[in-house]
Design a protein around this motif. Structure first.
Motif, mmCIF file in Angstrom:
data_model
loop_
_atom_site.group_PDB
_atom_site.id
_atom_site.type_symbol
_atom_site.label_atom_id
_atom_site.label_comp_id
_atom_site.label_asym_id
_atom_site.label_seq_id
_atom_site.Cartn_x
_atom_site.Cartn_y
_atom_site.Cartn_z
ATOM 1 N N ASN A 1 49.613 49.105 49.749
ATOM 2 C CA ASN A 1 50.010 47.813 48.394
ATOM 3 C C ASN A 1 48.680 47.401 48.019
ATOM 4 N N LEU A 2 47.589 48.024 48.031
ATOM 5 C CA LEU A 2 46.215 47.436 47.537
ATOM 6 C C LEU A 2 46.306 47.475 46.188
ATOM 7 N N GLN A 3 46.094 46.369 45.429
ATOM 8 C CA GLN A 3 46.009 46.156 43.798
ATOM 9 C C GLN A 3 44.621 45.807 43.432
ATOM 10 N N GLU A 4 43.746 44.879 44.183
ATOM 11 C CA GLU A 4 42.224 45.034 43.862
ATOM 12 C C GLU A 4 41.309 45.308 44.732
ATOM 13 N N LEU B 1 47.357 50.141 43.286
ATOM 14 C CA LEU B 1 45.691 49.912 42.663
ATOM 15 C C LEU B 1 45.599 49.730 41.236
ATOM 16 N N LYS B 2 45.435 48.482 40.593
ATOM 17 C CA LYS B 2 45.221 48.341 39.329
ATOM 18 C C LYS B 2 43.841 47.987 38.703
ATOM 19 N N THR B 3 42.949 47.445 39.649
ATOM 20 C CA THR B 3 41.577 46.952 39.155
ATOM 21 C C THR B 3 40.614 47.295 40.293
ATOM 22 N N VAL B 4 39.480 48.046 39.891
ATOM 23 C CA VAL B 4 38.511 48.524 40.713
ATOM 24 C C VAL B 4 37.323 48.145 40.108
#
Length: 426
Positions: free
Chosen positions: A317-320, A359-362
């Motif tokens: 569930n990693l998002q950033e 994941l939305k932001t890297v």
């Protein structure tokens, strides 16, 4: 009408509201309200929350005069105070170790103190008196630049939920004993500790912040942790200790934190986690982990890359994700990295079918453009179906080859149609 206009509505407010008003004022101004009327003469004397700082007195170039005036003000305030003191905060650059502080703490230990914050000057460290450990109802304790020596009879702060120790001299076994004897502890901050091998046993701990020269860190019975921030400073002795370690630091530190939501690893953190890495399957999945920030990760060290992969692959569930790149040579070493024999690393180590579905932001910063960095970005772009932003910032040491880096980034396949690559030149 005249009676209404002449009525003192503020003085007739409930004491709890008046106290709220007074606590919003600097303590010096709160005391000055005693001149308003006879009703207000001792309103300040029943405050349960008091905060002292250098604004309590008139500042001057004469540090001794300022220190004496500050001691006099606080002493008189406490002498005239009537009732419990639930919160006491003292933040000053002028006051160092002083016998009056011992008296204040003895006074507070008898005043039902719940929150205690002491941050004194930088010259002479303050040695905490034994009466501090008799403040049984403490829920919050913050100490900066002091010495702690818990007495043998000390059984712990049974109500303490927040503990922050910065530049505190305390024996290694004493700090571990102190932490484990606070059964309700929820937040722990330890800063500027030297050569400390630390085992943390805290079943209710939720927030952990560590900064210093740590030889070793082991988390035991910390299953409720939701946020961790770690900065590890390296000396030659600690580096040698790291190299001689045979245990798996990743498992010791992150093997028992299933509720983790945010992880921030500063300098040398991924290096520390890579020691003893057995590369096996993780005992847990980080189902709640949404934000990961890792600074100064070396993409020339395969073990550190494996630490990053091991972490994010087991965080469904990693998002950033924010990664700052480290280069041991202080300059780009693209040629040496390209000639490395392990460029098939990504085909061997990346699990097939792995998808980062949240994941939305890297953000990738301080990049040198070496193959392992670029392959890592390629791996993320190709396996993140909802990715929105891929931000890439080259290192200041990279003066040539930036255009080639951008061209290569633009060629990578993107699993998300919304994915935008932002190349930051500054």
């Amino acid at each position: 009408m005249d009676n209404v206009l002449g009525r003192d509505f503020i003085s007739d407010l409930p004491q709890s509201i008046i106290e709220t008003i007074l606590t919003k004022l600097p303590i010096r101004d709160a005391v000055r309200t005693s001149i308003l009327s006879s009703k207000w003469r001792y309103k300040w004397a029943t405050l349960t929350q008091v905060e002292f700082d250098d604004r309590c007195v008139t500042l001057s170039n004469d540090k001794v005069l300022v220190e004496n005036n500050l001691v006099k003000f606080i002493t008189q305030f406490l002498f005239l105070h009537n009732g419990p003191v639930h919160k006491f905060m003292l933040t000053t650059a002028y006051l160092q170790s002083s016998p009056e502080i011992d008296q204040w703490l003895l006074f507070l230990s008898r005043k039902d103190i719940r929150e205690l914050v002491l941050e004194l000057g930088e010259q002479e460290w303050f040695r905490a008196p034994s009466c501090l450990f008799s403040c049984r109802k403490l829920t919050r304790l913050e100490l900066v630049r002091c010495e702690l020596d818990p007495p043998l009879t000390f059984k712990g702060f049974l109500c303490l939920k927040y503990l922050s120790l910065q530049q505190v001299l305390i024996a290694p076994d004493a700090i571990e004993s102190l932490i484990s004897s606070c059964p309700l502890l929820e937040s722990l901050t330890l800063s500027y500790f030297d050569s400390l091998a630390l085992t943390i046993h805290a079943p209710n701990l939720k927030y952990l912040c560590l900064e210093g020269e740590f030889k070793d860190i082991c988390l035991e019975n910390t299953t409720l942790l939701v946020a961790i921030s770690v900065a590890m400073y390296m000396t030659d002795d600690i580096a040698e200790h790291f190299e001689q370690s045979s245990s798996c630091n990743f498992d010791k530190f992150l093997g028992g934190v299933p509720c983790l939501e945010r992880l921030i690893g500063h300098i040398y953190f991924t290096k520390y986690l890579s020691i003893g890495n057995d590369l096996g399957k993780l005992p847990i999945t980080y189902c709640h982990l949404k934000i990961v920030e890792l600074y100064q990760v070396s993409f020339e060290d395969m073990k550190e890359i494996l630490v990053v992969l091991r972490l994010i692959v087991n965080s469904p569930n990693l998002q950033e994700l924010h990664i700052s790149v480290s280069n041991n040579n202080g300059s780009s070493n693209t040629t040496a990295a390209a000639e490395a024999p392990d460029l098939d690393f990504w085909e061997k180590e990346c699990p097939s079918g792995c998808m980062f579905k949240q994941l939305k932001t890297v953000k990738m910063t301080d990049m040198f453009g070496i193959p392992h960095e670029m392959d890592f970005i390629k791996f993320l772009l190709g396996n993140s179906p909802v990715l929105e932003i891929m931000s890439v910032a080259p290192s200041v040491y990279v003066t040539e080859g930036r255009l080639n880096m951008l061209i290569e980034l633009a060629r990578f396949r993107r699993a998300s149609a919304k994915a935008e690559i932002i190349f930051i030149q500054d």
